[in-house]
Design a protein around this motif. Structure first.
Motif, PDB file in Angstrom:
ATOM      1  N   TYR A   1      11.097   8.215   2.185  1.00 11.15           N
ATOM      2  CA  TYR A   1       9.865   7.446   1.996  1.00 11.15           C
ATOM      3  C   TYR A   1      10.180   6.097   1.339  1.00 11.15           C
ATOM      4  O   TYR A   1       9.659   5.059   1.749  1.00 11.15           O
ATOM      5  CB  TYR A   1       8.878   8.242   1.143  1.00 11.15           C
ATOM      6  CG  TYR A   1       7.535   7.569   0.972  1.00 11.15           C
ATOM      7  CD1 TYR A   1       6.536   7.710   1.925  1.00 11.15           C
ATOM      8  CD2 TYR A   1       7.261   6.797  -0.152  1.00 11.15           C
ATOM      9  CE1 TYR A   1       5.303   7.092   1.762  1.00 11.15           C
ATOM     10  CE2 TYR A   1       6.040   6.170  -0.319  1.00 11.15           C
ATOM     11  CZ  TYR A   1       5.064   6.327   0.648  1.00 11.15           C
ATOM     12  OH  TYR A   1       3.840   5.702   0.482  1.00 11.15           O
TER      13      TYR A   1
ATOM     14  N   VAL B   1       3.003  14.130  -3.231  1.00  8.90           N
ATOM     15  CA  VAL B   1       2.234  15.387  -3.172  1.00  8.90           C
ATOM     16  C   VAL B   1       2.141  15.867  -1.726  1.00  8.90           C
ATOM     17  O   VAL B   1       2.346  17.056  -1.428  1.00  8.90           O
ATOM     18  CB  VAL B   1       0.833  15.192  -3.772  1.00  8.90           C
ATOM     19  CG1 VAL B   1      -0.015  16.451  -3.559  1.00  8.90           C
ATOM     20  CG2 VAL B   1       0.932  14.876  -5.251  1.00  8.90           C
ATOM     21  N   GLY B   2       1.831  14.947  -0.801  1.00  3.85           N
ATOM     22  CA  GLY B   2       1.753  15.318   0.607  1.00  3.85           C
ATOM     23  C   GLY B   2       3.075  15.814   1.152  1.00  3.85           C
ATOM     24  O   GLY B   2       3.106  16.755   1.959  1.00  3.85           O
TER      25      GLY B   2
ATOM     26  N   GLN C   1       2.046   1.608  -3.586  1.00  3.33           N
ATOM     27  CA  GLN C   1       0.985   2.041  -4.482  1.00  3.33           C
ATOM     28  C   GLN C   1       0.574   3.499  -4.231  1.00  3.33           C
ATOM     29  O   GLN C   1       0.134   4.188  -5.164  1.00  3.33           O
ATOM     30  CB  GLN C   1      -0.230   1.126  -4.317  1.00  3.33           C
ATOM     31  CG  GLN C   1       0.023  -0.310  -4.774  1.00  3.33           C
ATOM     32  CD  GLN C   1      -1.078  -1.263  -4.360  1.00  3.33           C
ATOM     33  OE1 GLN C   1      -2.080  -0.844  -3.784  1.00  3.33           O
ATOM     34  NE2 GLN C   1      -0.890  -2.550  -4.652  1.00  3.33           N
ATOM     35  N   GLY C   2       0.719   3.949  -2.996  1.00  5.37           N
ATOM     36  CA  GLY C   2       0.356   5.336  -2.681  1.00  5.37           C
ATOM     37  C   GLY C   2       1.508   6.307  -2.792  1.00  5.37           C
ATOM     38  O   GLY C   2       1.429   7.413  -2.242  1.00  5.37           O
ATOM     39  N   ARG C   3       2.552   5.919  -3.505  1.00  8.10           N
ATOM     40  CA  ARG C   3       3.736   6.758  -3.627  1.00  8.10           C
ATOM     41  C   ARG C   3       3.404   8.135  -4.207  1.00  8.10           C
ATOM     42  O   ARG C   3       3.911   9.159  -3.744  1.00  8.10           O
ATOM     43  CB  ARG C   3       4.780   6.057  -4.483  1.00  8.10           C
ATOM     44  CG  ARG C   3       6.069   6.842  -4.630  1.00  8.10           C
ATOM     45  CD  ARG C   3       7.043   6.142  -5.553  1.00  8.10           C
ATOM     46  NE  ARG C   3       7.591   4.930  -4.945  1.00  8.10           N
ATOM     47  CZ  ARG C   3       7.349   3.705  -5.383  1.00  8.10           C
ATOM     48  NH1 ARG C   3       6.548   3.509  -6.422  1.00  8.10           N
ATOM     49  NH2 ARG C   3       7.908   2.669  -4.799  1.00  8.10           N
ATOM     50  N   GLY C   4       2.559   8.175  -5.222  1.00  9.07           N
ATOM     51  CA  GLY C   4       2.218   9.458  -5.854  1.00  9.07           C
ATOM     52  C   GLY C   4       1.539  10.411  -4.888  1.00  9.07           C
ATOM     53  O   GLY C   4       1.886  11.605  -4.816  1.00  9.07           O
ATOM     54  N   TYR C   5       0.566   9.896  -4.118  1.00 10.11           N
ATOM     55  CA  TYR C   5      -0.105  10.743  -3.127  1.00 10.11           C
ATOM     56  C   TYR C   5       0.878  11.178  -2.042  1.00 10.11           C
ATOM     57  O   TYR C   5       0.802  12.305  -1.547  1.00 10.11           O
ATOM     58  CB  TYR C   5      -1.269   9.982  -2.493  1.00 10.11           C
ATOM     59  CG  TYR C   5      -2.346   9.599  -3.477  1.00 10.11           C
ATOM     60  CD1 TYR C   5      -3.272  10.536  -3.933  1.00 10.11           C
ATOM     61  CD2 TYR C   5      -2.438   8.293  -3.965  1.00 10.11           C
ATOM     62  CE1 TYR C   5      -4.267  10.182  -4.839  1.00 10.11           C
ATOM     63  CE2 TYR C   5      -3.430   7.936  -4.869  1.00 10.11           C
ATOM     64  CZ  TYR C   5      -4.336   8.882  -5.297  1.00 10.11           C
ATOM     65  OH  TYR C   5      -5.315   8.532  -6.194  1.00 10.11           O
ATOM     66  N   ALA C   6       1.774  10.276  -1.679  1.00 11.65           N
ATOM     67  CA  ALA C   6       2.760  10.608  -0.648  1.00 11.65           C
ATOM     68  C   ALA C   6       3.673  11.743  -1.098  1.00 11.65           C
ATOM     69  O   ALA C   6       3.993  12.639  -0.309  1.00 11.65           O
ATOM     70  CB  ALA C   6       3.579   9.375  -0.294  1.00 11.65           C
TER      71      ALA C   6
ATOM     72  N   CYS D   1      11.318  12.404   0.126  1.00  9.64           N
ATOM     73  CA  CYS D   1      10.934  11.424  -0.897  1.00  9.64           C
ATOM     74  C   CYS D   1      11.877  10.214  -0.864  1.00  9.64           C
ATOM     75  O   CYS D   1      11.429   9.060  -0.987  1.00  9.64           O
ATOM     76  CB  CYS D   1      10.949  12.074  -2.277  1.00  9.64           C
ATOM     77  SG  CYS D   1       9.641  13.303  -2.543  1.00  9.64           S
TER      78      CYS D   1
ATOM     79  N   GLN E   1       0.825  -1.204   0.000  1.00 10.87           N
ATOM     80  CA  GLN E   1       0.000   0.000   0.000  1.00 10.87           C
ATOM     81  C   GLN E   1       0.863   1.260   0.000  1.00 10.87           C
ATOM     82  O   GLN E   1       0.516   2.254  -0.654  1.00 10.87           O
ATOM     83  CB  GLN E   1      -0.921  -0.017   1.228  1.00 10.87           C
ATOM     84  CG  GLN E   1      -2.044  -1.035   1.149  1.00 10.87           C
ATOM     85  CD  GLN E   1      -2.857  -1.112   2.424  1.00 10.87           C
ATOM     86  OE1 GLN E   1      -2.356  -0.811   3.515  1.00 10.87           O
ATOM     87  NE2 GLN E   1      -4.114  -1.523   2.317  1.00 10.87           N
TER      88      GLN E   1
END
Length: 248
Positions: free
Chosen positions: A230, A202-203, A195-200, A227, A192
């Motif tokens: 992460y 941006v955050g 998969q949520g790397r793009g949203y992360a 980044c 997860q």
């Protein structure tokens, strides 16, 4: 009938309170010893902290104190923060010694590396801020300051600014530890997180914009390492979670 159990519970609570008081006293004594050792070097410590800005100022120009007590309280406040910064391992050890007896062996094996990693990452973030971020930020700010404006930074305002930068970078560098803890608690899985790397991302840039001064340099210098951290957090979560939560 329940009197013995009540007495035992009360005795156990008193023992825990006595232990807590002893740990707090030891923590404060350790902090006090570090502070006493640093007090003779108060002026040198502030001069060291001011170096990233003073090196960018015109020759002969220094900082000012907006009030008579500012020249005294700013270095003293900095010395207290430096003492707290140095004493963090001792303070955390006292906290660990208090809670460790109540942990299972598996929890101890996981908690101790996470605690050590958190301390190391916080120190790394502060060092990154001092040696790379602050010189770049002040160079950027002084370069674009018009010649008709004289830079005469206040000692207290500069200290507050730098401490905010240290706190922002120190806490932001804790990202891998936070991700591992979330994975261990079952809140997220490594897949997860991937998969949520793009949203992360941006955050992360939003957080960098909020925590740093309104300049592009400091925002990028916080967002880019976050980044990378992460990604390291995903790798660490993959390495730890299967060991802590084996599949049946």
């Amino acid at each position: 009938m329940n009197a013995p159990d009540d007495l035992q519970a009360e005795s156990s609570l008193i023992e825990h309170l006595i232990e807590l008081r002893a740990r707090l006293v030891r923590a404060l004594l350790g902090l006090g010893v570090v502070l006493l050792c640093l007090l003779p070097f108060t002026r040198q410590i502030y001069s060291w902290l001011a170096r990233p800005l003073v090196s960018q100022l015109p020759a002969g120009q220094t900082m000012i104190a907006m009030n008579p007590a500012g020249a005294f309280f700013a270095p003293m406040k900095l010395t207290l923060f430096v003492a707290l910064f140095i004493a963090v391992p001792w303070l955390l050890y006292q906290a660990w010694a208090f809670v460790a007896p109540g942990l299972y062996q598996r929890e101890k094996r996981l908690a101790l590396p996470l605690l050590a990693s958190a301390v190391a990452l916080f120190y790394t973030g502060c060092a990154f801020a001092y040696f790379l971020v602050l010189p770049a930020v002040f160079h950027f700010l002084t370069t674009f300051t018009p010649d008709v404006i004289a830079l005469t930074p206040d000692a207290n305002a500069y200290l507050d600014f730098v401490l905010v930068i240290f706190f922002a970078f120190g806490t932001s560098f804790e990202l891998p530890v936070a991700l591992v803890i979330m994975a261990l608690l079952g809140w997220v899985t490594p897949d997860q997180l991937r998969q949520g790397r793009g949203y992360a991302i941006v955050g992360i840039f939003v957080i960098a914009a909020v925590l740093t001064p309104p300049d592009v340099v400091s925002q990028l210098m916080l967002a880019i390492p976050m980044c990378i951290l992460y990604e390291l957090g995903i790798i660490a979560a993959r390495a730890v979670v299967p060991k802590a939560q084996p599949q049946s």
